[in-house]
Scaffold this motif. Sequence first.
Motif, PDB file in Angstrom:
ATOM      1  N   UNK A 192      68.505  84.688 110.625  1.00 28.63           N
ATOM      2  CA  UNK A 192      67.424  85.523 111.103  1.00 28.63           C
ATOM      3  C   UNK A 192      67.187  86.729 110.180  1.00 28.63           C
ATOM      4  N   UNK A 193      68.267  87.343 109.728  1.00 26.61           N
ATOM      5  CA  UNK A 193      68.140  88.476 108.815  1.00 26.61           C
ATOM      6  C   UNK A 193      69.441  88.641 108.042  1.00 26.61           C
ATOM      7  N   UNK A 194      69.320  89.382 106.962  1.00 28.37           N
ATOM      8  CA  UNK A 194      70.488  89.773 106.183  1.00 28.37           C
ATOM      9  C   UNK A 194      70.079  90.987 105.356  1.00 28.37           C
ATOM     10  N   UNK A 195      71.062  91.607 104.757  1.00 32.93           N
ATOM     11  CA  UNK A 195      70.804  92.707 103.845  1.00 32.93           C
ATOM     12  C   UNK A 195      71.190  92.223 102.456  1.00 32.93           C
ATOM     13  N   UNK A 196      70.215  92.238 101.566  1.00 36.84           N
ATOM     14  CA  UNK A 196      70.394  91.713 100.220  1.00 36.84           C
ATOM     15  C   UNK A 196      70.463  92.875  99.228  1.00 36.84           C
ATOM     16  N   UNK A 197      71.485  92.835  98.371  1.00 38.69           N
ATOM     17  CA  UNK A 197      71.648  93.903  97.390  1.00 38.69           C
ATOM     18  C   UNK A 197      70.538  93.844  96.349  1.00 38.69           C
ATOM     19  N   UNK A 198      69.891  94.965  96.138  1.00 40.40           N
ATOM     20  CA  UNK A 198      68.840  95.098  95.138  1.00 40.40           C
ATOM     21  C   UNK A 198      69.435  95.848  93.943  1.00 40.40           C
ATOM     22  N   UNK A 199      69.587  95.156  92.853  1.00 45.26           N
ATOM     23  CA  UNK A 199      70.220  95.710  91.649  1.00 45.26           C
ATOM     24  C   UNK A 199      69.490  96.951  91.160  1.00 45.26           C
ATOM     25  N   UNK A 200      68.185  96.916  91.142  1.00 46.31           N
ATOM     26  CA  UNK A 200      67.396  98.037  90.636  1.00 46.31           C
ATOM     27  C   UNK A 200      67.581  99.276  91.508  1.00 46.31           C
ATOM     28  N   UNK A 201      67.519  99.095  92.822  1.00 45.20           N
ATOM     29  CA  UNK A 201      67.643 100.230  93.731  1.00 45.20           C
ATOM     30  C   UNK A 201      69.088 100.683  93.908  1.00 45.20           C
ATOM     31  N   UNK A 202      70.019  99.757  93.755  1.00 40.84           N
ATOM     32  CA  UNK A 202      71.419 100.091  93.935  1.00 40.84           C
ATOM     33  C   UNK A 202      71.845 100.161  95.392  1.00 40.84           C
ATOM     34  N   UNK A 231      68.883  95.947 100.890  1.00 40.68           N
ATOM     35  CA  UNK A 231      67.666  96.117 101.677  1.00 40.68           C
ATOM     36  C   UNK A 231      67.517  94.942 102.634  1.00 40.68           C
ATOM     37  N   UNK A 232      66.803  95.149 103.729  1.00 37.47           N
ATOM     38  CA  UNK A 232      66.659  94.082 104.720  1.00 37.47           C
ATOM     39  C   UNK A 232      65.872  92.895 104.171  1.00 37.47           C
ATOM     40  N   UNK A 233      66.333  91.730 104.508  1.00 38.18           N
ATOM     41  CA  UNK A 233      65.653  90.480 104.166  1.00 38.18           C
ATOM     42  C   UNK A 233      65.463  89.745 105.494  1.00 38.18           C
ATOM     43  N   UNK A 234      64.277  89.851 106.044  1.00 38.99           N
ATOM     44  CA  UNK A 234      63.987  89.317 107.372  1.00 38.99           C
ATOM     45  C   UNK A 234      63.283  87.975 107.265  1.00 38.99           C
ATOM     46  N   UNK A 278      60.213  96.584 107.611  1.00 39.19           N
ATOM     47  CA  UNK A 278      59.472  95.393 107.200  1.00 39.19           C
ATOM     48  C   UNK A 278      60.317  94.531 106.288  1.00 39.19           C
ATOM     49  N   UNK A 279      61.058  95.148 105.379  1.00 34.22           N
ATOM     50  CA  UNK A 279      61.920  94.386 104.478  1.00 34.22           C
ATOM     51  C   UNK A 279      61.164  93.307 103.751  1.00 34.22           C
ATOM     52  N   UNK A 280      61.898  92.318 103.299  1.00 34.96           N
ATOM     53  CA  UNK A 280      61.295  91.144 102.685  1.00 34.96           C
ATOM     54  C   UNK A 280      61.219  90.116 103.785  1.00 34.96           C
TER      55      UNK A 280
END
Length: 103
Positions: A1-11, A14-17, A98-100
């Motif tokens: 349903x959701x997860x939090x995915x590491x964004x290399x650029x942001x460090x 972020x939510x991945x819905x 909103x996430x991705x």
Amino acid sequence: MYRFEYDQRLGISIPDLDRDWQLFDKATQEEILSQWEEIRGDIPDRVKKLEEQINIKQAELFNEDDFNKSCDINTEISELASTINDLWLWFRSQGEISGKSHH
């Protein structure tokens, strides 16, 4: 349903819905928001580190005589500033995430 995915650029993660926010039940929304608040709390420290990098790059730029190298440094500063802007946008996201979203 959701997860939090590491964004290399942001460090940060972020939510991945997998659906629109409104389609999550209240308990899941609260769970997501709780996890997000923990991550969100790290954003000011991340911004501070990026600002320190910008300051270093600006000092390099001040002492750089080579035009092409100056352009490269300006590009790096611009990319760091863009990352900071995106982090502040994420930091200000409260209530609804909103996430991705994958539809």
